[in-house]
Design a protein around this motif. Structure first.
Motif, PDB file in Angstrom:
ATOM      1  N   LYS A   2      10.647   2.701  -3.804  1.00 11.49           N
ATOM      2  CA  LYS A   2       9.539   2.457  -4.732  1.00 11.49           C
ATOM      3  C   LYS A   2      10.049   1.954  -6.075  1.00 11.49           C
ATOM      4  CE  LYS A   2       7.447   6.449  -4.322  1.00 11.49           C
ATOM      5  NZ  LYS A   2       6.496   7.540  -4.505  1.00 11.49           N
TER       6      LYS A   2
ATOM      7  N   ALA B 225       5.532   4.197   2.231  1.00  3.53           N
ATOM      8  CA  ALA B 225       6.036   5.448   2.799  1.00  3.53           C
ATOM      9  C   ALA B 225       6.740   5.211   4.128  1.00  3.53           C
ATOM     10  CB  ALA B 225       4.890   6.438   2.974  1.00  3.53           C
TER      11      ALA B 225
ATOM     12  N   THR C 187       0.844  -1.189   0.000  1.00 13.08           N
ATOM     13  CA  THR C 187       0.000   0.000   0.000  1.00 13.08           C
ATOM     14  C   THR C 187       0.883   1.244   0.000  1.00 13.08           C
ATOM     15  OG1 THR C 187      -0.081   0.149   2.406  1.00 13.08           O
ATOM     16  CG2 THR C 187      -1.779  -1.218   1.331  1.00 13.08           C
ATOM     17  N   PRO C 188       0.354   2.376  -0.454  1.00 13.47           N
ATOM     18  CA  PRO C 188       1.153   3.612  -0.398  1.00 13.47           C
ATOM     19  C   PRO C 188       1.632   3.930   1.027  1.00 13.47           C
ATOM     20  CG  PRO C 188      -0.747   3.931  -1.804  1.00 13.47           C
ATOM     21  CD  PRO C 188      -0.904   2.578  -1.168  1.00 13.47           C
ATOM     22  N   ASP C 189       0.788   3.674   2.009  1.00 11.79           N
ATOM     23  CA  ASP C 189       1.193   3.931   3.399  1.00 11.79           C
ATOM     24  C   ASP C 189       2.335   3.022   3.837  1.00 11.79           C
ATOM     25  OD1 ASP C 189      -0.691   5.918   3.643  1.00 11.79           O
ATOM     26  OD2 ASP C 189      -2.193   4.608   4.557  1.00 11.79           O
TER      27      ASP C 189
ATOM     28  N   GLY D 116       2.046   7.645  -9.898  1.00 11.74           N
ATOM     29  CA  GLY D 116       1.436   6.701  -8.973  1.00 11.74           C
ATOM     30  C   GLY D 116       1.581   5.351  -9.631  1.00 11.74           C
TER      31      GLY D 116
ATOM     32  N   THR E  12       0.358   2.367  -9.162  1.00  8.35           N
ATOM     33  CA  THR E  12      -0.844   1.583  -9.438  1.00  8.35           C
ATOM     34  C   THR E  12      -1.499   2.066 -10.721  1.00  8.35           C
ATOM     35  OG1 THR E  12      -1.135   1.254  -7.071  1.00  8.35           O
ATOM     36  CG2 THR E  12      -3.024   0.785  -8.482  1.00  8.35           C
TER      37      THR E  12
END
Length: 141
Positions: free
Chosen positions: A25, A15, A10-12, A135, A137
């Motif tokens: 990433k 991060a 997930t992005p969270d 992004g 995704t």
């Protein structure tokens, strides 16, 4: 396979995983691409891999943890270390055939290199996304 592999992150979680988010990433995306190639080769039987290896999502997740740890512990991306750990230990730990090991390590030699951070072509017409602009995704869908 790439979409399925990338969906594990997930992005969270990305991060919070590492103090170098752009490098993390970019390398993680390439690692997911590598994972999807490795899994995809299994569909071709003996033409893909000489044996049925048990590559799985756990390999990808452990490699993502190793990636974050190594990025945090080094001032620059340790490309050689990452290729060795992923190719000889994590994924390579499943591989028993010398030619399969060579194929596996060749994929990593191509996919895990400094050019990854500057739009490396992962496949014909498919460049690695810029970690600061895209992004991921959205990029793969």
């Amino acid at each position: 396979n790439l979409t399925r592999a990338w969906a594990n992150f997930t992005p969270d979680s990305m991060a919070e995983a590492c103090t170098k988010p752009d490098e993390y990433k970019a390398c993680l995306f390439s690692l997911c691409w590598f994972h999807s190639i490795v899994l995809g080769r299994r569909r071709f039987g003996a033409q893909g891999w000489s044996r049925k290896y048990s590559f799985n999502t756990g390999d990808l997740l452990v490699c993502s943890n190793v990636l974050a740890t190594y990025l945090d512990a080094n001032p620059a991306v340790p490309w050689d270390d990452l290729r060795y750990i992923f190719g000889e230990i994590m994924y390579g730990g499943h591989i028993t055939d010398a030619w399969d090991r060579r194929t596996n390590n060749t994929y990593l030699q191509v996919l895990m290199q400094p050019e990854l951070l500057a739009g490396l072509e992962l496949a014909p017409g498919f460049k690695s996304p810029d970690p600061q602009k895209h992004g991921y995704t959205d990029y793969i869908t």
